[in-house]
Motif scaffolding. Structure first.
Motif, short mmCIF file in Angstrom:
data_model
loop_
_atom_site.label_atom_id
_atom_site.label_comp_id
_atom_site.label_asym_id
_atom_site.label_seq_id
_atom_site.Cartn_x
_atom_site.Cartn_y
_atom_site.Cartn_z
N ASP A 154 0.95 -1.56 -0.12
CA ASP A 154 -0.52 -0.08 0.01
C ASP A 154 0.64 1.11 0.12
O ASP A 154 0.34 2.51 -0.88
CB ASP A 154 -1.03 0.05 1.62
N MET A 157 2.41 1.73 -2.83
CA MET A 157 1.28 2.00 -4.27
C MET A 157 1.04 3.92 -3.58
O MET A 157 0.58 4.69 -4.60
CB MET A 157 0.02 1.62 -3.72
N GLU A 185 -5.54 -10.14 -8.16
CA GLU A 185 -5.22 -9.23 -7.50
C GLU A 185 -3.82 -8.43 -8.12
O GLU A 185 -4.35 -6.93 -9.03
CB GLU A 185 -4.40 -9.49 -5.85
N TYR A 189 -4.21 -5.50 -10.57
CA TYR A 189 -3.83 -3.83 -10.53
C TYR A 189 -3.18 -3.80 -11.45
O TYR A 189 -3.17 -2.47 -11.52
CB TYR A 189 -2.53 -3.59 -9.27
N THR A 192 -5.32 -2.02 -14.37
CA THR A 192 -6.09 -1.12 -13.64
C THR A 192 -4.70 0.43 -14.27
O THR A 192 -4.96 1.32 -14.79
CB THR A 192 -6.68 -0.71 -12.74
N TYR A 193 -3.23 -0.15 -14.07
CA TYR A 193 -2.35 1.12 -13.99
C TYR A 193 -2.16 1.68 -15.39
O TYR A 193 -1.99 1.98 -15.93
CB TYR A 193 -1.09 0.21 -13.32
#
Length: 463
Positions: A154, A157, A185, A189, A192-193
């Motif tokens: 996190d 990120m 997952e 991610y 999305t990136y």
């Protein structure tokens, strides 16, 4: 000031500083010049020159907090944490809102393995900083030290949100997903990136790796193709694409991708090894041998290369050539147990019993205690007429493999040969108790003893 002019000014400052050191003429620099000089030397690993620059800088600018922070950095580097802490406490009184003070304090905590305290200090610095990306990166690293991968992910990120081109953070995020076995997952991610950064070759490469782990090879291929479209000089994408093509048995296409990497940068032993393996699978034996040879020539320390070329020769039953290559490997690294294992097996195939026994002895001396090595060495010693040494070898093996019928039947046979009937009987009874079906060992290795009256009598008593 544009970048090129700033760089030119830095070079002038460095030249002027180094000229001053040679002539002992003291010249004046403003504090920012000293900061750039020190930063340059630290990046180059020239700590002694950095220390000289800090000393001269503080002589000319004794109140500079930035220069004193460089001094703290040197103290931390040299593990003088007490001095670093004392100076930081002084600086905190002068500039309690300077985020660099907190960063150095966290660095000290980290060096002392106080990672929770380091995180607390870095979080306090977040409220003081305009640019928080570096702080989140440092927090992420501290969480990694604590094996708190969710929190580390996190934090990284947050870095990537601030700077989408921070590929170090992107790699760290995927590392955390990998460690947590969260491939799906990670894929979500990365997709999305990539929606926001569609030409990021690093993200496409990492996406391909995730699909590869899930054995979704078609999607992995697509991801690597997009990585190559984004950057057609990206060697890693060609390598990974080659690995996928091998999985799909598309060996010619795999060779093509590995070959591209050879033209993009200096040849790597990995690419050469994979090309050799593909040619072997295609039945191109001459080309396979050619590339195996290039592999070991490129990196003589790569054990996979020597093992591959040795196995290739063994597969062709060309044991003399296999022995030639494994001897070369041993001359380079005589402590590699895998090499000695092949040396022993190849010599055994060639019926060079003394050399084979030497190989297994070396394997055991390198503390590779497999049962097979003990047993074969014993059989070889027995065949060479060294019966007592064969028995001693098996006695040593018992420390690692107690209550083993294969060892016990051999010991029984050896002691019968040595006419030590009491010991032979003891080991025979143990062997029968552990696993009577292994008596075939006695029949195959010691046929005369198996047929002897002594063994027949023992078997009658067992009945």
């Amino acid at each position: 000031m544009d970048f090129s002019q700033e760089e030119e000014n830095n070079n002038v400052s460095l030249t002027k500083f180094e000229s001053m050191l040679k002539t002992n003429n003291v010249l004046f620099f403003d504090s920012s010049e000293f900061e750039n000089i020190i930063h340059h030397y630290l990046n180059q690993g020239k700590v002694a020159l950095a220390k000289k620059a800090i000393k001269l800088g503080l002589q000319q600018h004794p109140s500079s907090v930035s220069l004193k922070l460089f001094k703290v950095e040197i103290f931390v580097f040299e593990n003088e944490l007490g001095k670093a802490n004392s100076l930081l406490n002084e600086l905190y009184i002068l500039e309690p809102s300077n985020e660099e003070i907190y960063i150095q304090k966290a660095n000290i905590f980290s060096k002392e393995n106080k990672h929770e305290e380091a995180i607390d200090v870095l979080k306090r610095a977040l409220s003081l900083a305009e640019d928080t990306a570096d702080l989140y990166s440092l927090i992420g690293m501290e969480y990694l030290f604590l094996d708190q991968f969710d929190k580390a992910r996190d934090s990284f990120m947050e870095c990537l949100d601030s700077n989408p081109e921070d590929y170090a953070s992107l790699y760290n995020i995927i590392y955390c997903f990998d460690f947590l076995d969260k491939n799906s997952e990670a894929i979500e991610y990365l997709n999305t990136y990539l929606d926001k950064n569609p030409y990021c070759e690093v993200a496409w490469h990492q996406l391909g790796r995730q699909y590869y782990e899930l054995k979704d090879y078609e999607k992995a291929l697509n991801a690597y193709d997009f990585a190559i479209i984004s950057d057609d000089t990206f060697v890693g994408a060609y390598i990974e694409k080659g690995k996928v093509l091998e999985k799909l048995n598309l060996y010619n296409e795999a060779i093509e991708n590995y070959s591209i990497t050879l033209s993009l940068e200096d040849p790597t032993s990995f690419a050469l090894l994979r090309i050799a393996s593909c040619h072997e699978k295609l039945g191109n034996d001459d080309l396979a041998l050619h590339y195996y040879y290039k592999t070991v020539h490129e990196d003589p320390l790569l054990d996979k290369g020597w093992i591959a070329i040795t196995k290739f020769c063994c597969k062709q039953e060309n044991y003399e050539k296999a022995l030639h290559y494994i001897n070369k490997a041993i001359n380079i690294d005589g402590e590699n147990v895998i090499y000695w294992n092949y040396y022993a097996k190849i010599n055994h195939k060639l019926n060079f019993l003394e050399e084979a026994e030497r190989g297994y002895k070396q394997v055991l001396e390198l503390e590779h205690y497999e049962l097979e090595s003990w047993l074969i060495r014993s059989d070889l010693l027995s065949e060479l007429g060294e019966v007592e040494s064969a028995a001693l070898n098996l006695i040593q093996a018992q420390d690692f493999f107690p209550e083993n019928a294969e060892i016990e039947f051999r010991l029984a046979g050896l002691y019968f040969q040595l006419l030590e009937t009491e010991k032979a009987t003891y080991h025979f009874r143990n062997a029968m108790r552990f696993d009577a079906e292994h008596i075939i060992i006695l029949e195959e290795l010691f046929p005369e003893i198996y047929k002897s009256t002594a063994v027949k009598n023992l078997l009658k008593k067992k009945q």
